[in-house]
Write a protein that holds these residues in place. Sequence first.
Motif, mmCIF file in Angstrom:
data_model
loop_
_atom_site.group_PDB
_atom_site.id
_atom_site.type_symbol
_atom_site.label_atom_id
_atom_site.label_comp_id
_atom_site.label_asym_id
_atom_site.label_seq_id
_atom_site.Cartn_x
_atom_site.Cartn_y
_atom_site.Cartn_z
ATOM 1 N N PRO A 8 0.828 -1.217 -0.106
ATOM 2 C CA PRO A 8 0.054 0.033 0.098
ATOM 3 C C PRO A 8 0.828 1.177 0.041
ATOM 4 C CG PRO A 8 -0.789 -1.369 1.402
ATOM 5 C CD PRO A 8 0.620 -1.954 1.287
ATOM 6 N N ASN A 10 1.983 4.719 1.146
ATOM 7 C CA ASN A 10 2.151 5.379 2.753
ATOM 8 C C ASN A 10 2.484 6.768 2.412
ATOM 9 O OD1 ASN A 10 3.560 6.618 4.812
ATOM 10 N ND2 ASN A 10 4.055 4.366 5.440
ATOM 11 N N THR A 11 1.494 7.688 2.788
ATOM 12 C CA THR A 11 1.300 9.088 2.470
ATOM 13 C C THR A 11 2.743 9.777 3.161
ATOM 14 O OG1 THR A 11 -1.005 8.975 2.555
ATOM 15 C CG2 THR A 11 0.024 10.954 2.905
ATOM 16 N N SER A 51 -7.324 9.699 -2.400
ATOM 17 C CA SER A 51 -7.738 8.450 -2.245
ATOM 18 C C SER A 51 -6.329 7.743 -1.985
ATOM 19 C CB SER A 51 -8.317 7.861 -3.264
ATOM 20 O OG SER A 51 -8.865 6.548 -3.160
ATOM 21 N N SER A 53 -5.840 5.221 -0.044
ATOM 22 C CA SER A 53 -6.176 3.812 0.253
ATOM 23 C C SER A 53 -6.498 3.066 -1.056
ATOM 24 C CB SER A 53 -7.479 3.739 1.034
ATOM 25 O OG SER A 53 -8.656 4.317 0.230
ATOM 26 N N THR A 54 -6.445 3.723 -2.290
ATOM 27 C CA THR A 54 -6.594 2.908 -3.586
ATOM 28 C C THR A 54 -5.279 3.137 -4.357
ATOM 29 O OG1 THR A 54 -7.917 4.750 -4.337
ATOM 30 C CG2 THR A 54 -9.043 2.703 -3.683
ATOM 31 N N VAL A 167 -8.300 -4.936 -5.279
ATOM 32 C CA VAL A 167 -8.766 -3.690 -4.296
ATOM 33 C C VAL A 167 -10.233 -3.073 -4.881
ATOM 34 C CG1 VAL A 167 -8.049 -1.343 -3.482
ATOM 35 C CG2 VAL A 167 -6.570 -3.350 -3.527
#
Length: 224
Positions: A8, A10-11, A51, A53-54, A167
């Motif tokens: 995923p 990671n901001t 977004s 998370s996507t 996803v």
Amino acid sequence: MATPFIRPFNTATDQDAGLHVFYTTADASVSHEPARTISSYLYYCAYTHLSPSTCLVLDDGAGLAVGYIIGTPDTAAFSSHWKSSFAPTLEAKLIPPPHLSTEDPALETPLVKGLRKSVYEGACSMLQGVGDREVLREYPAHLHINILPEFTGKGWGGKMVGAWLEVVKELGAQGVHLGMVRTNEGARRFYERLGFRLCEEVLDGGASGKVGRQDGAVCLVKRL
């Protein structure tokens, strides 16, 4: 030697690395300023901001993002969120709103004016505003993928697309679309091997005389 893997986004740690990937792999048509910077907001920053998370990244095995796949399971909702939450955060000095005339010729070229308009209007998809939008309801998700050249040709692109499709499928998307440069035959073959096909809708009002085409781009679709 470290082994790359998909994880995923990671901001806190991946934003700048992903931006480097975007700049390194951007199409030549937007490889000059200010098109380069404006395009990064349109094709990268909006997604990681709205977004995360996507968004998935290809990690080089040592924590560095060397590729990414970003997008949304619902283009219409994403565009609406973009206009209400992302566009108001843009710095007018960096990206002048489309209704403002500037004294900088570089900001007034047709290409850059079009990019300015798109980034403020959340114009993130070739399927927005097409006919009765039935095709967008059929293929609501869309994606962008870029990988640094030294990590291409090793199967990671297909693995990243597969992971990302899982996803958005879990989030309810039953179809996906993407836009790509019409002349990039290598990319076209890559997507077709993954089950994508040319969109059969007329996207440009018949100007090109071809389906799935809009200016220099084509739209590919896939059912999930």
